[in-house]
Design a protein around this motif. Structure first.
Motif, PDB file in Angstrom:
ATOM      1  N   UNK A 164      39.614 -98.459   1.607  1.00 27.92           N
ATOM      2  CA  UNK A 164      38.376 -97.680   1.692  1.00 27.92           C
ATOM      3  C   UNK A 164      37.181 -98.593   1.390  1.00 27.92           C
ATOM      4  N   UNK A 165      36.444 -98.934   2.421  1.00 24.61           N
ATOM      5  CA  UNK A 165      35.330 -99.882   2.307  1.00 24.61           C
ATOM      6  C   UNK A 165      34.030 -99.101   2.234  1.00 24.61           C
ATOM      7  N   UNK A 166      32.979 -99.740   1.703  1.00 21.81           N
ATOM      8  CA  UNK A 166      31.729 -98.990   1.526  1.00 21.81           C
ATOM      9  C   UNK A 166      30.519 -99.658   2.161  1.00 21.81           C
ATOM     10  N   UNK A 167      29.679 -98.865   2.781  1.00 19.62           N
ATOM     11  CA  UNK A 167      28.415 -99.377   3.325  1.00 19.62           C
ATOM     12  C   UNK A 167      27.276 -98.501   2.813  1.00 19.62           C
ATOM     13  N   UNK A 168      26.033 -98.942   3.069  1.00 15.53           N
ATOM     14  CA  UNK A 168      24.862 -98.290   2.475  1.00 15.53           C
ATOM     15  C   UNK A 168      24.125 -97.442   3.505  1.00 15.53           C
ATOM     16  N   UNK A 169      23.721 -96.242   3.068  1.00 16.25           N
ATOM     17  CA  UNK A 169      22.969 -95.350   3.972  1.00 16.25           C
ATOM     18  C   UNK A 169      21.637 -95.993   4.354  1.00 16.25           C
ATOM     19  N   UNK A 170      21.254 -95.806   5.593  1.00 21.32           N
ATOM     20  CA  UNK A 170      19.986 -96.333   6.128  1.00 21.32           C
ATOM     21  C   UNK A 170      19.911 -97.851   6.138  1.00 21.32           C
ATOM     22  N   UNK A 171      21.089 -98.509   6.077  1.00 21.09           N
ATOM     23  CA  UNK A 171      21.118 -99.965   6.193  1.00 21.09           C
ATOM     24  C   UNK A 171      22.333-100.353   7.047  1.00 21.09           C
ATOM     25  N   UNK A 172      22.128-100.338   8.374  1.00 21.41           N
ATOM     26  CA  UNK A 172      23.254-100.574   9.286  1.00 21.41           C
ATOM     27  C   UNK A 172      23.804-101.992   9.145  1.00 21.41           C
ATOM     28  N   UNK A 173      22.991-102.909   8.571  1.00 27.49           N
ATOM     29  CA  UNK A 173      23.489-104.283   8.437  1.00 27.49           C
ATOM     30  C   UNK A 173      24.678-104.332   7.470  1.00 27.49           C
ATOM     31  N   UNK A 174      24.748-103.397   6.519  1.00 29.15           N
ATOM     32  CA  UNK A 174      25.888-103.395   5.582  1.00 29.15           C
ATOM     33  C   UNK A 174      27.167-102.947   6.295  1.00 29.15           C
ATOM     34  N   UNK A 175      27.015-102.090   7.297  1.00 28.48           N
ATOM     35  CA  UNK A 175      28.181-101.687   8.094  1.00 28.48           C
ATOM     36  C   UNK A 175      28.599-102.839   9.008  1.00 28.48           C
ATOM     37  N   UNK A 176      27.608-103.493   9.572  1.00 26.99           N
ATOM     38  CA  UNK A 176      27.896-104.631  10.448  1.00 26.99           C
ATOM     39  C   UNK A 176      28.668-105.701   9.659  1.00 26.99           C
ATOM     40  N   UNK A 177      28.252-105.910   8.411  1.00 29.38           N
ATOM     41  CA  UNK A 177      28.935-106.911   7.577  1.00 29.38           C
ATOM     42  C   UNK A 177      30.400-106.518   7.364  1.00 29.38           C
ATOM     43  N   UNK A 178      30.663-105.207   7.198  1.00 32.91           N
ATOM     44  CA  UNK A 178      32.061-104.765   7.022  1.00 32.91           C
ATOM     45  C   UNK A 178      32.881-105.058   8.273  1.00 32.91           C
ATOM     46  N   UNK A 179      32.286-104.775   9.439  1.00 37.36           N
ATOM     47  CA  UNK A 179      33.017-105.047  10.689  1.00 37.36           C
ATOM     48  C   UNK A 179      33.302-106.543  10.824  1.00 37.36           C
ATOM     49  N   UNK A 180      32.361-107.374  10.355  1.00 38.67           N
ATOM     50  CA  UNK A 180      32.593-108.815  10.462  1.00 38.67           C
ATOM     51  C   UNK A 180      33.671-109.282   9.478  1.00 38.67           C
ATOM     52  N   UNK A 181      33.663-108.677   8.294  1.00 38.48           N
ATOM     53  CA  UNK A 181      34.652-109.081   7.275  1.00 38.48           C
ATOM     54  C   UNK A 181      36.052-108.545   7.599  1.00 38.48           C
TER      55      UNK A 181
END
Ligand SMILES: Cc1ncc(COP(=O)(O)O)c(C=O)c1O
Length: 437
Positions: free
Chosen positions: A174-191
């Motif tokens: 279960x990974x976490x990203x930040x609301x209103x900051x799509x770059x944190x989701x992009x970082x998860x996809x890269x990792x």
């Protein structure tokens, strides 16, 4: 004779603590969420008013954890439920209502092709994750970290402080990203290339989404082959009749609904694209997902409640009313807060149909003792407000009376900022249900 206005509640609450872990069947309703001096075991409700077992009356702003959007004991919904009860409530083959309710729902949530009903939001969200995992052949799930609750199942609760009994390995998926900051989701996809099955978020909660946020989340999901799931448990039937997905113009692959769907009767829904939903259809060899199949999944009273609820929504200005009354409440409470110089201590936030409040102590930090004091002071005067969530039954008079009561409570709050909260608070402070790990 007892002078305690809450003596019957107090005795029942003690019995509840003895036989039910947490003293209630939902933690958010438990004794540790409310001031010790005001136990509240409920006897009945009508509209936005509730009465406890001692006969004390309250205007309320929790509304069954946001499920009762029309009002308690709302007559048209009750009529539909009793009509259905007289015809029997659980059959061996699907009932007409299973079809009709699904068709009505899909007329409203027009980006979805199929829907499956169940009883709880948690179960619907877990089923969405199972579908996404089967569809993608991956395990990981990306969860928006700013949103407090999606499901009581292990994939989500492992990320909170209430993780007892859950193997540690769940947390690694279960990974976490930040609301209103799509770059944190992009970082998860890269990792985690090729590992993320689903991206889960409430399309909005407190903050409004930036104009590019939801489209960008959708683009990233498409680019990386993950299933986009919107949890519309709160936003559905509140932000917009067609859900937040309609309001913000972004159609997810799957979405889940509950709470207001049946005005507090037990019904939730998993809806979405045929291509993914049909993995639970048993039509083809690859359709191997055991998707939401329980004894009580489609018992008819909840379906009848939901059909009548949806009809009221379609024919009356429910969503407009929620926004209008929420705005009236916000304005009144902001003025009250300013009158006592508490703008930086008692704060309101969120969309007007789903207002929340924060309480801060003299150091300017969030304070549970001050939250408890505020709850104590409003409840002793006749308002229950774990949040400030209005329903279709909140009238102007209810809102104005609430503002008067909160105004009086804020006078005590202001004094407590000067001479100490302990001088005013009776008993221990409340707790949060959990924090995220
Ligand atoms: C956003 C959200 N998702 C899911 C859930 C879980 O729903 P349920 O309590 O019906 O299982 C909740 C419950 O509060 C919720 O607020």
């Amino acid at each position: 004779m007892s002078t305690d206005k809450f003596s019957t509640s107090r005795a029942l609450q003690e019995r509840l603590q003895r036989v039910v872990p947490g003293g209630a069947h939902t933690y958010a309703k438990g004794a540790d969420q409310y001031p010790e001096s005001i136990p509240g075991v409920m006897a009945r409700g009508l509209g936005c008013h509730v009465w406890d077992v001692d006969g004390n009356e309250f205007i309320e702003y929790g509304m069954g954890l946001r499920s009762v959007t029309l009002g308690h004991a709302y007559a048209p919904v009750l009529a539909a439920v009793s009509e259905s009860l007289a015809l029997g409530n659980n059959f061996t083959r699907p009932s007409m209502l299973e079809l009709e309710c699904a068709e009505r729902f899909l007329e409203i949530i027009d980006g979805a092709d199929m829907v499956k009903f169940t009883k709880d939001g948690s179960t619907a969200d877990t089923a969405a994750l199972k579908l996404a995992r089967a569809h993608t052949g991956r395990h990981h799930v990306a969860i928006c970290s700013d949103q407090p609750f999606l499901s009581y199942d292990d994939w989500f609760i492992s990320t909170t402080t209430m993780h007892g009994g859950i193997p540690e390995r769940y947390l690694s998926e279960s990974l976490r990203f930040t609301y209103n900051d799509a770059s944190t989701l992009e970082a998860l996809f890269q990792r985690h290339p090729g590992e993320i099955a689903a991206v889960f978020l409430e399309p909005a909660r407190v903050a409004e989404p930036h104009a590019t946020f939801l489209p960008e989340v959708q683009r990233l999901c498409r680019e990386h082959g993950a299933v986009l799931v919107f949890d519309e448990m709160i936003t559905g039937f509140r932000w917009h009749l067609g859900g937040a997905q309609k309001l913000y113009g972004v159609t997810p692959d799957l979405s889940t609904f509950g709470k207001a769907l049946a005005n507090g009767f037990a019904l939730s829904a998993l809806a979405g694209k045929r291509e993914i939903m049909r993995l639970g259809s048993r039509e083809r060899p690859e359709d191997s997902v055991f998707l939401l199949s329980t004894t009580h999944g489609a018992e008819t009273p909840s379906l009848a409640a939901s059909m009548r609820t949806m009809q009221v929504y379609r024919t009356e200005p429910v969503v407009e009313h929620l926004h209008r009354q929420g705005e009236r409440l916000r304005k009144g409470l902001e003025q009250a807060s300013a009158r006592h110089g508490l703008e930086r201590h008692f704060e309101l936030f969120g969309r007007s149909c789903n207002l929340l409040f924060g309480t801060k102590g003299p150091d300017g930090k969030p304070s549970q003792p001050f939250r408890t004091l505020l709850l104590q002071e409003v409840m002793r005067r006749g308002v229950i407000m774990p949040s400030l969530v209005v329903s279709y039954s909140h009238t102007d008079q209810d809102i104005d009376r609430t503002v008067e009561i909160v105004d009086q409570a804020l006078a005590v709050y202001a004094r407590a900022l000067n001479d100490g909260v302990d001088k005013h608070l009776i008993g221990r402070p409340t707790r949060t249900v959990f924090d995220r790990r």
